[in-house]
Design an enzyme around this catalytic site. Structure first.
Site, PDB file in Angstrom:
ATOM      1  N   HIS A  49      11.356  25.433 -18.950  1.00  0.00           N
ATOM      2  CA  HIS A  49      12.050  25.440 -20.231  1.00  0.00           C
ATOM      3  C   HIS A  49      13.291  24.552 -20.205  1.00  0.00           C
ATOM      4  O   HIS A  49      13.775  24.124 -19.159  1.00  0.00           O
ATOM      5  CB  HIS A  49      12.438  26.871 -20.619  1.00  0.00           C
ATOM      6  CG  HIS A  49      13.457  27.516 -19.711  1.00  0.00           C
ATOM      7  ND1 HIS A  49      14.815  27.343 -19.874  1.00  0.00           N
ATOM      8  CD2 HIS A  49      13.306  28.344 -18.642  1.00  0.00           C
ATOM      9  CE1 HIS A  49      15.466  28.034 -18.952  1.00  0.00           C
ATOM     10  NE2 HIS A  49      14.569  28.637 -18.186  1.00  0.00           N
ATOM     11  N   CYS A  88      13.238  31.121 -13.435  1.00  0.00           N
ATOM     12  CA  CYS A  88      12.470  30.085 -14.089  1.00  0.00           C
ATOM     13  C   CYS A  88      12.981  28.694 -13.733  1.00  0.00           C
ATOM     14  O   CYS A  88      14.014  28.538 -13.107  1.00  0.00           O
ATOM     15  CB  CYS A  88      12.500  30.288 -15.604  1.00  0.00           C
ATOM     16  SG  CYS A  88      11.631  31.787 -16.108  1.00  0.00           S
TER      17      CYS A  88
END
Length: 220
Positions: free
Chosen positions: A177, A193
């Site tokens: 992301h 992440c």
């Protein structure tokens, strides 16, 4: 080989409890940009879907973390994403022994992970739903677990998100992301992440075709 793959998948699944991270490729475009080697000039202000992404002071970030085309030897097929968490690089594999290399931010110690997955789906300007495990550690985000944080310049997922699923078709809770925190690139700052600068995640997003063939390999 089957045993090795099983171990990698197990390693990915074993990390799920700790996860708390905050749509097509164009062959013509890839051919065009391969004539350049580094894209330092690609971090200016971007207007996207009505949002004005601010310019990144890219000169303040080590040049190795600027998006660039590099020589990359691998047995993985073009279109595969290889994430090297130790080096803080993400590689999108191109034909001809090359890759697009992006600088990344990775999970803090204790939240790092490795294994194989695939990009099951992707979303522009996503809504952020932090996992319950994160809400337990950070009560101030608990209100977003169900309702979610809407898209915007301060959303932790940034301008784009790609959602990683395991070989059983289950959501791993890990994401590739964007991030508004450009200074975190090259560091271990996220809760598990893989984050990229917003200008970079838009570029990667445009290359990735979700599905089983959108393989992601994460190595330590």
């Amino acid at each position: 080989m089957r045993s090795r793959t099983s171990m990698m998948v197990f390693g990915l699944l074993a990390s799920l409890a700790l996860a708390g991270c905050s749509t097509k490729s164009d062959t013509t475009e890839v051919t065009r940009i391969e004539t350049s080697k580094i894209f330092t000039e690609s971090y200016g202000t971007v207007t996207d879907a009505g949002y004005a992404l601010p310019a990144i002071p890219i000169s303040r970030l080590d040049k190795k973390f600027h998006r660039q085309i590099v020589a990359y030897s691998t047995q993985e097929k073009p279109g595969t994403i290889v994430v090297n968490t130790r080096e803080r690089f993400l590689y999108y594999i191109l034909p001809g022994g090359k890759a697009v290399r992006y600088g990344i931010g990775v999970g803090k110690q204790g939240f790092s992970w490795s294994g194989e997955a695939y990009v099951a789906w992707k979303q522009a300007w996503p809504t952020w739903h932090p996992p319950k495990e994160m809400a337990q550690r950070k009560p101030d985000v608990a209100r977003y677990v169900e309702a979610g944080m809407g898209p915007g310049l301060n959303n932790p997922l940034g301008a784009r998100a790609m959602y990683l699923f395991n070989e059983k078709g289950q959501d791993t809770l890990f994401r590739l992301h964007g991030t508004p925190e450009w200074s975190s690139i090259g560091t271990a700052a996220s809760s598990g992440c893989i984050r990229l600068m917003n200008q970079d995640v838009i570029d990667l997003y445009n290359r990735v075709r979700p599905g089983r063939n959108a393989k992601v390999v994460v190595i330590q």
